[in-house]
Design a protein around this motif. Sequence first.
Motif, PDB file in Angstrom:
ATOM      1  N   PHE A 170       0.724  -1.122   0.027  1.00 28.07           N
ATOM      2  CA  PHE A 170      -0.067   0.082  -0.033  1.00 28.07           C
ATOM      3  C   PHE A 170       0.635   1.355  -0.067  1.00 28.07           C
ATOM      4  N   ALA A 171       2.056   1.299   0.683  1.00 22.00           N
ATOM      5  CA  ALA A 171       2.905   2.589   0.666  1.00 22.00           C
ATOM      6  C   ALA A 171       3.318   2.636  -0.733  1.00 22.00           C
ATOM      7  N   THR A 172       3.679   1.661  -1.492  1.00 23.28           N
ATOM      8  CA  THR A 172       4.307   1.484  -2.767  1.00 23.28           C
ATOM      9  C   THR A 172       3.208   2.214  -3.874  1.00 23.28           C
ATOM     10  N   VAL A 173       2.088   1.871  -3.499  1.00 25.50           N
ATOM     11  CA  VAL A 173       0.972   2.539  -4.501  1.00 25.50           C
ATOM     12  C   VAL A 173       0.826   3.980  -3.976  1.00 25.50           C
ATOM     13  N   SER A 174       0.748   4.055  -2.640  1.00 23.17           N
ATOM     14  CA  SER A 174       0.358   5.448  -2.122  1.00 23.17           C
ATOM     15  C   SER A 174       1.519   6.515  -2.469  1.00 23.17           C
ATOM     16  N   VAL A 175       2.729   5.898  -2.549  1.00 24.19           N
ATOM     17  CA  VAL A 175       3.874   7.041  -3.013  1.00 24.19           C
ATOM     18  C   VAL A 175       3.683   7.761  -4.206  1.00 24.19           C
ATOM     19  N   PHE A 176       3.214   6.793  -5.256  1.00 23.08           N
ATOM     20  CA  PHE A 176       2.898   7.608  -6.321  1.00 23.08           C
ATOM     21  C   PHE A 176       1.822   8.538  -6.516  1.00 23.08           C
ATOM     22  N   ILE A 177       0.775   8.476  -5.658  1.00 21.49           N
ATOM     23  CA  ILE A 177      -0.146   9.409  -5.608  1.00 21.49           C
ATOM     24  C   ILE A 177       0.323  10.521  -4.757  1.00 21.49           C
ATOM     25  N   ALA A 178       1.187  10.319  -4.014  1.00 21.52           N
ATOM     26  CA  ALA A 178       1.838  11.586  -3.034  1.00 21.52           C
ATOM     27  C   ALA A 178       2.864  12.142  -3.907  1.00 21.52           C
ATOM     28  N   ILE A 179       3.478  11.810  -4.864  1.00 17.90           N
ATOM     29  CA  ILE A 179       4.401  12.367  -5.942  1.00 17.90           C
ATOM     30  C   ILE A 179       3.509  13.212  -6.870  1.00 17.90           C
ATOM     31  N   ILE A 180       2.251  12.580  -7.375  1.00 18.19           N
ATOM     32  CA  ILE A 180       1.699  13.463  -8.183  1.00 18.19           C
ATOM     33  C   ILE A 180       1.171  14.803  -7.614  1.00 18.19           C
TER      34      ILE A 180
END
Length: 165
Positions: free
Chosen positions: A59-69
């Motif tokens: 879930f952190a791996t998926v969420s990190v890309f949302i955070a980066i956007i």
Amino acid sequence: MLEYLPPLNDHNLPYPDTIHPIVVHFVIAMVLFAVICDFIGYLTRNSRLYEVSWWNLVFATVSVFIAIIFGQVEAGLASPYGKAVTDLNLHTLIGWSLSGVLAAVTGWRYIIRLRTPQKLPLPFLGMGVVLFALVCFQVYLGDKLVWIYGLHTGPVVEAAREGIL
């Protein structure tokens, strides 16, 4: 074309408040908790904690890309000045790098999970320490951007709009 975009508010954002910190706090918590679960699981030989760690990494791996956007959007709308530009650029560079490292660690963990789900190799735990340190440094930079440089805070946005900065 620009007339179709929403106007910027007193935080210099087209939406009520910053979203990047909200999303990124989930990433921070999940990564740190995953590393801690791995170490406790390793020390106590409790492999159920490895499962907890695994799902936190996913879930952190998926969420990190949302955070980066959202981080990229909000960095583009910020009014950085002087030293803030250097720290913002470093924060951006490490953020993108951290997403790659996190994805690689999660992939590595997936392979470990398939082959030997009951134990973790020491090099993986060492990489957890590196990941933990990277996240902590990234948190330091993010805190500095908000609490020292005041990016997206009302007074700094107002000063930038008035040309004071």
